[in-house]
Design an enzyme around this catalytic site. Structure first.
Site, PDB file in Angstrom:
ATOM      1  N   ASP A   1       0.849  -1.185   0.000  1.00 54.21           N
ATOM      2  CA  ASP A   1       0.000   0.000   0.000  1.00 54.21           C
ATOM      3  C   ASP A   1       0.886   1.237   0.000  1.00 54.21           C
ATOM      4  OD1 ASP A   1       0.402   1.029   2.849  1.00 54.21           O
ATOM      5  OD2 ASP A   1      -0.102  -1.071   3.167  1.00 54.21           O
ATOM      6  N   SER A   2       0.260   2.391  -0.165  1.00 49.93           N
ATOM      7  CA  SER A   2       1.031   3.635  -0.294  1.00 49.93           C
ATOM      8  C   SER A   2       1.571   4.120   1.039  1.00 49.93           C
ATOM      9  CB  SER A   2       0.122   4.716  -0.849  1.00 49.93           C
ATOM     10  OG  SER A   2      -0.876   5.031   0.118  1.00 49.93           O
ATOM     11  N   GLY A   3       1.005   3.651   2.110  1.00 42.10           N
ATOM     12  CA  GLY A   3       1.397   4.134   3.427  1.00 42.10           C
ATOM     13  C   GLY A   3       0.478   5.226   3.932  1.00 42.10           C
ATOM     14  N   GLY A   4      -0.295   5.836   3.042  1.00 44.85           N
ATOM     15  CA  GLY A   4      -1.148   6.963   3.415  1.00 44.85           C
ATOM     16  C   GLY A   4      -2.271   6.580   4.362  1.00 44.85           C
ATOM     17  N   PHE A   5      -2.898   5.448   4.090  1.00 44.68           N
ATOM     18  CA  PHE A   5      -4.052   5.035   4.883  1.00 44.68           C
ATOM     19  C   PHE A   5      -3.666   4.815   6.344  1.00 44.68           C
ATOM     20  CE2 PHE A   5      -6.833   1.677   6.625  1.00 44.68           C
ATOM     21  CZ  PHE A   5      -8.041   2.354   6.550  1.00 44.68           C
TER      22      PHE A   5
ATOM     23  N   ASP B   1      -3.008   8.265  -2.008  1.00 47.36           N
ATOM     24  CA  ASP B   1      -4.257   8.979  -2.274  1.00 47.36           C
ATOM     25  C   ASP B   1      -4.616   9.825  -1.052  1.00 47.36           C
ATOM     26  OD1 ASP B   1      -4.733   6.741  -0.742  1.00 47.36           O
ATOM     27  OD2 ASP B   1      -6.636   6.237  -1.682  1.00 47.36           O
TER      28      ASP B   1
ATOM     29  N   GLN C   1     -11.527   7.378  -5.841  1.00 49.77           N
ATOM     30  CA  GLN C   1     -12.094   8.008  -4.642  1.00 49.77           C
ATOM     31  C   GLN C   1     -13.434   8.665  -5.016  1.00 49.77           C
ATOM     32  OE1 GLN C   1     -11.235   7.748  -1.594  1.00 49.77           O
ATOM     33  NE2 GLN C   1      -9.180   6.879  -1.711  1.00 49.77           N
TER      34      GLN C   1
ATOM     35  N   GLY D   1     -11.687   4.208  -0.390  1.00 56.75           N
ATOM     36  CA  GLY D   1     -12.545   5.102   0.381  1.00 56.75           C
ATOM     37  C   GLY D   1     -13.828   4.460   0.876  1.00 56.75           C
TER      38      GLY D   1
ATOM     39  N   ASP E   1      -8.705  -7.430   0.117  1.00 54.10           N
ATOM     40  CA  ASP E   1      -7.789  -7.610   1.247  1.00 54.10           C
ATOM     41  C   ASP E   1      -8.492  -7.123   2.497  1.00 54.10           C
ATOM     42  OD1 ASP E   1      -7.463  -4.629   0.656  1.00 54.10           O
ATOM     43  OD2 ASP E   1      -6.378  -4.883   2.527  1.00 54.10           O
TER      44      ASP E   1
ATOM     45  N   CYS F   1     -12.926 -28.711   6.410  1.00 56.02           N
ATOM     46  CA  CYS F   1     -11.725 -27.919   6.123  1.00 56.02           C
ATOM     47  C   CYS F   1     -10.494 -28.811   6.041  1.00 56.02           C
ATOM     48  CB  CYS F   1     -11.541 -26.838   7.188  1.00 56.02           C
ATOM     49  SG  CYS F   1     -10.085 -25.824   6.900  1.00 56.02           S
TER      50      CYS F   1
ATOM     51  N   CYS G   1      -7.304 -27.667   6.156  1.00 60.36           N
ATOM     52  CA  CYS G   1      -6.102 -26.973   6.627  1.00 60.36           C
ATOM     53  C   CYS G   1      -5.368 -27.793   7.691  1.00 60.36           C
ATOM     54  CB  CYS G   1      -6.449 -25.582   7.157  1.00 60.36           C
ATOM     55  SG  CYS G   1      -7.001 -25.539   8.867  1.00 60.36           S
TER      56      CYS G   1
ATOM     57  N   CYS H   1      -7.142 -28.020  11.126  1.00 60.83           N
ATOM     58  CA  CYS H   1      -8.304 -28.917  11.187  1.00 60.83           C
ATOM     59  C   CYS H   1      -7.916 -30.380  11.012  1.00 60.83           C
ATOM     60  CB  CYS H   1      -9.349 -28.509  10.149  1.00 60.83           C
ATOM     61  SG  CYS H   1     -10.113 -26.939  10.559  1.00 60.83           S
TER      62      CYS H   1
ATOM     63  N   HIS I   1      -6.091 -21.510   9.978  1.00 62.18           N
ATOM     64  CA  HIS I   1      -7.427 -21.955   9.562  1.00 62.18           C
ATOM     65  C   HIS I   1      -8.208 -20.824   8.884  1.00 62.18           C
ATOM     66  CE1 HIS I   1     -11.465 -23.518   9.473  1.00 62.18           C
ATOM     67  NE2 HIS I   1     -11.824 -22.355   9.976  1.00 62.18           N
TER      68      HIS I   1
END
Ligand SMILES: [Zn+2]
Length: 421
Positions: free
Chosen positions: A124-128, A178, A221, A248, A298, A336, A338, A341, A366
Site C-alpha cells: 500500500d502507499s502508506g497513506g491510509f 491517495d 475516490q 474510500g 484484502d 476444512c 487446513c 483442522c 485456519h
C-alpha cells in the site's frame, strides 16, 4: 586475407544473434508486468474469473489477499502461506518504510528477499495507515505530514516518496498515495480529496522507476457521492495504469451506500483490467462483491479475529475461548483441509488459547485457509456456470432462516439478477 574476413563474418553473426536475443529480452521487459487473461464471465451477474499474471506467479481471481505487517503475517509463516497456496499477499509500506527502513530492505533484495517470499506482493502507499493510526496528520498539496510514532520526528510523505519506498520494496503491485477521507465525511472535503488523488496519481506514475517490473494501481475516490465517483472514474481511467482499486469504502458507512458505490465503480471500470476492492474481507461481502464484478480483496479481519480466538466457518464463526468448546473433540470445520483442522480439536485449541499464543497461530492458519478456499469455490462455480446457485446455498448456510439475510445483500444480489428465496 580470407581468414580474417571469415572470422569477422562469424563474429558479426554472433553479435547479431546476441543483439537479437537482447532485443527479445528487452522487448519482453518492456511489456507490461501484468497480463489479465479472462477465463470466464458469469452470464447472470457481473462476476468474472481471471488469471492475473504478475512478475512472480499467476494469481487466480477472484482472490483474497492476506495482510502482513513488517514483512510477516501476524500469526503465520511464509511456509504456511505457501502451503495454503496463497499466490499474493500484502506488505505494509508505512511500517516497513519506518522500520527496518528502505535502505535495509534494499540490501535484502527487496521485500521478497527480506521475507524470502517467492510469490507476489502488493504494497500500500502508506497513506491510509497514517490517517488511521497517526492522530497528528495533515494533508497538503505536497503530501501527508505526520509525526513518526517511533521517534516523534515530523515526516512528510509525498506521492513520489511513497513510490520510492515501494520501488525499493520491489512489490509486484504498488498503490498510489491517495488523499483518504473517512467514508462518513461529506461536503467539499470529499471533492477536494478526489481531485487531489487524481493529481497524486499523475505524480505517482511519473515517479515510478520500475514500470517494467512493478505495477502501479490507481485508487478511485469520491466518497459516497455518485457524481464524484463517476468523475473520478472518468478521469482516472484515461490513464493507462495496469489496474484500479476502489478506495474510500469499508470505513463505517451504511452497507447500502457501500454496495451502490462498488457496483457503480465496476460499471465504469475497463473490463480488461483488474479491479481491487480495498479493505473488504467478511465472507458475505466477498461473495456479494464478486457478484458485483470485483476481482481482488484484502482485509485484516480474518487474521485479527483469529487473535481473539474466533474461527471462521461456513455458518459464521466459532468463539473458541467460550466454555462450550472445552470438551468438543471435533475439528473447527469437518470439511476444512487446513493443517489446524487435520490435526487439532476445538477442545485442544480452547485449552491452548488460555495459555499459549500457539492457539492464535493455529486459528490464523485456519482462517486464511477458509478465505482462500471460499474464493476458490467461488471461482470454480463461475467457471462451471453455477455461480447464482453457489451464492444461494452459501447464503442459506450462513443464515439459518431467510429473514436473517442482510437487506443490503439481498438488494445488491437482486441488482445482478440473483433473487434469494
Ligand atoms: Zn481449518
Amino acid at each position: 586475407m580470407a581468414a580474417p574476413c571469415r572470422t569477422d563474418a562469424i563474429f558479426e553473426t554472433v553479435v547479431e544473434e546476441i543483439e537479437t536475443n537482447e532485443m527479445c529480452s528487452k522487448k519482453a521487459a518492456s511489456l507490461a508486468p501484468l497480463v489479465l487473461h479472462m477465463v470466464a464471465e458469469c452470464p447472470v451477474t457481473k462476476a468474472r474469473v481471471c488469471d492475473l499474471t504478475l512478475p512472480h506467479c499467476t494469481v487466480n481471481t477472484p482472490v483474497f489477499m492476506p495482510v502482513g505487517t513488517q514483512g510477516t503475517l501476524k500469526g503465520i509463516t511464509v511456509d504456511q502461506l505457501e502451503e495454503l497456496n496463497c499466490q499474493i499477499c500484502l506488505g505494509n509500506t508505512y511500517h516497513l518504510g519506518m522500520r527496518p527502513g528502505p535502505e535495509l530492505i534494499d540490501k535484502a533484495n527487496g521485500l521478497h528477499g527480506f521475507m524470502n517470499w517467492k510469490r507476489n506482493l502488493l504494497t500500500d502507499s502508506g497513506g491510509f495507515q497514517m490517517v488511521s493510526l497517526v492522530e497528528l496528520s495533515e494533508v497538503t498539496e505536497e503530501g501527508v505530514k505526520f509525526r513518526s510514532p517511533y521517534d516523534g520526528k515530523e515526516i512528510l510523505l509525498t506521492p513520489e516518496q511513497s513510490i520510492a519506498i515501494q520501488n525499493s520494496l520491489g512489490s509486484d503491485i504498488m498503490m498510489q498515495l491517495d488523499d483518504v477521507v473517512s467514508s462518513t465525511v461529506t461536503g467539499p472535503r470529499v471533492e477536494e480529496a478526489m481531485h487531489r488523488s487524481i493529481r497524486w496519481l499523475d505524480r505517482s506514475i511519473a515517479a515510478n522507476k520500475n514500470p517494467d517490473r512493478q505495477n502501479l494501481f490507481a485508487i478511485i475516490q469520491g466518497g459516497l457521492n455518485s457524481q464524484l465517483r463517476k468523475a473520478c472514474l472518468e478521469e482516472m481511467t484515461k490513464r493507462d495504469v495496469p489496474g484500479f482499486a476502489i478506495g474510500g469504502l469499508s470505513g463505517g458507512e451504511e452497507k447500502d451506500d457501500f454496495w451502490k458505490m462498488v457496483t457503480l465503480s465496476t460499471d465504469h471500470l475497463p473490463r480488461c483490467k483488474p479491479r481491487y476492492l480495498m479493505g473488504v474481507g467478511y465472507a458475505v461481502d466477498l461473495v456479494v462483491c464478486v457478484a458485483l464484478g470485483c476481482d481482488m480483496f484484502d482485509c485484516v479481519f480474518p487474521t485479527r479475529t483469529a487473535r481473539f480466538g474466533s474461527a471462521l466457518v461456513p455458518w459464521g464463526s466459532l468463539q473458541l475461548k467460550t466454555k462450550q468448546f472445552a470438551k468438543d473433540f471435533q475439528p473447527i470445520d469437518q470439511e476444512c483441509q487446513c493443517a489446524t483442522c487435520r490435526r487439532h480439536t476445538r477442545a485442544y485449541l480452547h485449552a491452548l488459547l488460555k495459555c499459549d499464543t500457539a492457539g492464535m497461530h493455529h486459528i490464523t492458519v485456519h482462517n486464511i485457509s477458509y478465505q482462500l478456499t471460499l474464493m476458490r469455490s467461488v471461482r470454480e462455480s463461475i467457471i462451471e456456470k453455477r455461480f447464482p446457485e453457489f451464492v444461494k446455498s452459501f447464503m442459506k448456510r450462513m443464515f439459518p432462516t431467510s429473514d436473517q439475510y442482510p437487506r443490503w445483500a439481498v438488494e445488491a444480489l437482486a441488482s445482478v439478477n440473483i433473487t434469494l428465496d
